[in-house]
Scaffold this motif. Structure first.
Motif, PDB file in Angstrom:
ATOM      1  N   TYR A  78      38.178  29.055  44.603  1.00 37.80           N
ATOM      2  CA  TYR A  78      36.889  28.862  45.255  1.00 37.80           C
ATOM      3  C   TYR A  78      36.160  30.181  45.372  1.00 37.80           C
ATOM      4  O   TYR A  78      36.709  31.182  45.835  1.00 37.80           O
ATOM      5  N   PRO A  80      33.063  31.420  47.405  1.00 38.20           N
ATOM      6  CA  PRO A  80      32.028  31.083  48.388  1.00 38.20           C
ATOM      7  C   PRO A  80      30.724  31.816  48.080  1.00 38.20           C
ATOM      8  O   PRO A  80      30.675  32.627  47.158  1.00 38.20           O
ATOM      9  N   THR A  82      29.234  34.214  49.690  1.00 38.37           N
ATOM     10  CA  THR A  82      29.480  35.652  49.757  1.00 38.37           C
ATOM     11  C   THR A  82      30.881  35.877  49.202  1.00 38.37           C
ATOM     12  O   THR A  82      31.817  35.259  49.681  1.00 38.37           O
ATOM     13  N   PRO A  84      34.468  36.815  48.973  1.00 38.19           N
ATOM     14  CA  PRO A  84      35.360  37.205  50.066  1.00 38.19           C
ATOM     15  C   PRO A  84      36.253  38.370  49.674  1.00 38.19           C
ATOM     16  O   PRO A  84      37.413  38.187  49.343  1.00 38.19           O
ATOM     17  N   VAL A  85      35.693  39.576  49.716  1.00 36.51           N
ATOM     18  CA  VAL A  85      36.453  40.739  49.257  1.00 36.51           C
ATOM     19  C   VAL A  85      36.689  41.714  50.404  1.00 36.51           C
ATOM     20  O   VAL A  85      35.901  41.800  51.329  1.00 36.51           O
ATOM     21  N   TYR A  86      37.814  42.428  50.330  1.00 41.93           N
ATOM     22  CA  TYR A  86      38.119  43.473  51.314  1.00 41.93           C
ATOM     23  C   TYR A  86      37.599  44.788  50.782  1.00 41.93           C
ATOM     24  O   TYR A  86      38.062  45.260  49.740  1.00 41.93           O
ATOM     25  N   GLY A  87      36.626  45.375  51.496  1.00 41.15           N
ATOM     26  CA  GLY A  87      36.007  46.614  51.041  1.00 41.15           C
ATOM     27  C   GLY A  87      36.981  47.748  50.828  1.00 41.15           C
ATOM     28  O   GLY A  87      36.818  48.558  49.927  1.00 41.15           O
ATOM     29  N   MET A  89      40.017  47.730  49.821  1.00 44.15           N
ATOM     30  CA  MET A  89      41.067  47.563  48.812  1.00 44.15           C
ATOM     31  C   MET A  89      40.499  47.873  47.430  1.00 44.15           C
ATOM     32  O   MET A  89      39.311  47.719  47.197  1.00 44.15           O
ATOM     33  N   TYR A  94      43.503  44.063  45.357  1.00 43.77           N
ATOM     34  CA  TYR A  94      42.913  42.859  45.944  1.00 43.77           C
ATOM     35  C   TYR A  94      43.303  41.617  45.140  1.00 43.77           C
ATOM     36  O   TYR A  94      43.725  40.606  45.704  1.00 43.77           O
ATOM     37  N   VAL A  98      45.423  38.288  46.329  1.00 42.74           N
ATOM     38  CA  VAL A  98      44.966  36.901  46.241  1.00 42.74           C
ATOM     39  C   VAL A  98      45.966  36.061  45.446  1.00 42.74           C
ATOM     40  O   VAL A  98      46.301  34.936  45.827  1.00 42.74           O
ATOM     41  N   GLN A 145      38.683  36.549  41.467  1.00 41.84           N
ATOM     42  CA  GLN A 145      39.560  36.084  42.543  1.00 41.84           C
ATOM     43  C   GLN A 145      39.787  34.569  42.462  1.00 41.84           C
ATOM     44  O   GLN A 145      40.895  34.085  42.689  1.00 41.84           O
TER      45      GLN A 145
END
Lengths: 315, 253
Positions: A78, A80, A82, A84-87, A89, A94, A98, A145
């Motif tokens: 999926y 979304p 926005t 969904p990422v960790y800044g 990492m 990352y 996932v 991702q």
């Protein structure tokens, strides 16, 4: 692959999705088209198991989203609105996270991460921190991702938002490449996008399906072709074959009540010719009407007429 | 459980890669070092030794107990600062959507966060253990009471982590999370005080059981108490349960 039945979602008194039903076959690419606030994202969130519907059911690969959410989530990638990422990492770590989160086996982990990086062309930034990447790259990390666990179903919410034209073209190409291996639902409010990527289009407005058609059907409408509606008193079988053999006619469908729908290539003078055939066949012509529409028109007509209907209902 | 470990691993890597953790650890160490030196120096003064009779003074009660109490006080703030980012960061970066659409349960997410917070906080507590251990070359250490009081401290710190994880799950703002966390942590210590205000003996008994300092002092004295263990475990479980409900509720809110 995906079965949505009578899906309804209320946010308080507001109906975001209203008795939506559709199904998607394995390997199909379906476009969700609709104005902002039409209920596209809500529908997608329900399919992914993010939130429950108020009524109705969704099954993915035979698993009910609310009885077996884990089984369904294993099969879905999926993206979304926005990403969904960790800044803090790096791209690579990352994607590894996932993949692990989605339950990818250890032995396949690095191979699948490599594949996802390769497919979304992130090789040059793999060691960079995501917070330092541009919006377009972040969007690509988001797509990557969704792909990394190699899910059967991909759900992409406005995948080309924020990308430059070249990247948009690349992402569209990527989606086309993915078709066949994955079942894809993507949402957008950009019309050409649907045309470029999808095989089937579902137009939704105010939480309801306003139209559902194949890309062929839509592109026929888009290329300026026309559809002729004919109503006759006495439907004769011979007239259908007669019409079908007329040069310039692409398809003839006889519906109940003496209605015949003829898809033409829109060439000049074809409509009078069709009228002539119907009359000579002796069916008793009651009505003959030409429709010349493109996708924009379809979209506008469908989405605004519904609105007026709703207004009428509340008055 | 697999999901919990994956999430905990990710969080731990991010915590230990961030400067914030080292700033917190540095500030903690400064406070501990100053007080530890002061209390060791006081312990070594001859008149203090004389006052305490023939056996000399007990290192555990005069130096270590003070040190452990300070560690506890500092951890009230440090754990709040560590845990404040557990959930708000996920919500702000919209990665919460990723966790909620991944094949993991709300329990996995909560457990992962609890593990990450607890491991980080315990790492700090273990750093504070270096102070008492540093005296091993110069004096006689009572290993029993020291071990016991550190077990108590670890349990207490785990309670702070569970409480602060819960407050961080309530909000998107780290500032609100940290303020709520401090209030809750301090309130935990005042819960027992309600015993003095209650009239019925039953009520009194209940509040006495909820008194953190009774349980904590027991461990500090070197009495390993099962009731204390159960009390701390209950607090951790209770707040983890509340957090799990909050995480689950994002689905239908």
């Amino acid at each position: 692959m995906i079965e949505v039945r009578e899906l309804t979602k209320n946010y308080g008194p507001h109906k975001a999705v209203d008795r939506l039903s559709f199904s998607v076959k394995k390997g199909e690419v379906v476009g969700f088209l609709g104005p902002n606030g039409a209920g596209k994202t809500t529908t997608m969130k329900i399919i992914t198991g993010f939130m429950p519907p108020s009524a109705g059911s969704v099954t993915v690969a035979g698993f009910d989203v609310f009885e077996d959410p884990i089984e369904v989530k294993k099969r879905i990638g999926y993206l979304p609105e926005t990403p969904p990422v960790y800044g803090e990492m790096t791209v690579e770590s990352y994607l590894k996270f996932v993949a692990r989160l989605k339950g990818v086996e250890k032995s396949k982990l690095s191979a699948q991460v490599e594949r996802a990086i390769e497919k979304t062309d992130l090789g040059s930034v793999r060691k960079r921190m995501i917070q330092n990447l541009s919006k377009g790259y972040r969007q690509r990390v988001g797509i990557s991702q969704a792909l990394v666990s190699e899910p059967e179903v991909l759900i992409l919410d406005e995948p080309t938002v924020g990308l430059d034209p070249r990247q948009v073209a690349e992402v569209r190409k990527l989606i086309k490449d993915l078709a066949g291996h994955h079942t894809i639902i993507l949402s957008t409010h950009i019309l050409p996008e649907v045309q470029a990527t999808c095989e089937r289009i579902i137009i939704i407005n105010r939480g309801r399906i306003a139209a559902e058609d194949s890309l062929d059907g839509l592109s026929r409408r888009m290329s300026g072709s026309a559809r002729v509606h004919v109503r006759v008193v006495d439907m004769k079988d011979s007239v259908v074959g007669d019409l079908r053999s007329t040069p310039g006619v692409q398809g003839v469908v006889a519906r109940g009540g003496g209605v015949i729908e003829i898809d033409t290539d829109g060439s000049k003078g074809i409509t009078p010719k069709l009228a002539e055939r119907v009359v000579t066949a002796g069916c008793g012509l009651l009505e003959l009407r030409e429709e010349r529409i493109n996708l924009e028109d379809v979209f506008l007509k469908l989405t605004t007429s519904e609105e007026n209907q709703n207004k009428g209902a509340t008055l | 459980m697999r999901g919990a470990l994956v999430i905990a691993g990710k969080d731990l890597r991010n915590i230990f890669a961030s400067p914030l953790f080292y700033v917190i650890a540095g500030v903690c160490c400064i406070a501990w070092t100053i007080l530890f030196i002061v209390s060791v120096a006081a312990f070594l003064q001859p008149q203090m030794q004389m006052m305490s009779g023939a056996d000399g003074m007990n290192l555990h009660f005069t130096v270590f107990a003070k040190h452990i109490s300070l560690v506890n006080l500092v951890m009230i703030f440090a754990v709040a600062a560590i845990s404040m980012r557990l959930f708000p960061d996920e919500k702000r970066q919209r990665t919460f959507d990723l966790l909620l659409t991944a094949p993991v349960t709300a329990t996995d997410i909560t457990l992962g966060k609890l593990i990450a917070g607890t491991v980080t906080a315990w790492a700090l507590v273990l750093v504070s253990l270096l102070y008492p251990l540093s005296l091993v070359f110069w004096g006689h250490l009572d290993w029993g009471p020291l071990a016991c009081s550190y077990i108590g401290l670890l349990l207490l710190v785990a309670c702070y982590v569970a409480i602060d994880m819960f407050t961080s799950s309530l909000t998107q703002s780290t500032v609100v999370a940290v303020i709520l966390a401090l209030i809750f942590n301090v309130l935990l210590w005042f819960l027992g005080a309600a015993a003095d205000a209650s009239e019925s003996p039953l009520q009194r008994q209940v509040f006495e059981h909820l008194n953190v300092s009774t349980h904590y002092v027991n461990f500090l004295k070197g009495n390993f108490s099962v009731s204390g263990l159960i009390f701390f475990a209950t607090v951790v479980f209770f707040f983890s349960f509340l957090t799990q409900r909050v995480v689950e509720s994002t689905r239908w809110r």
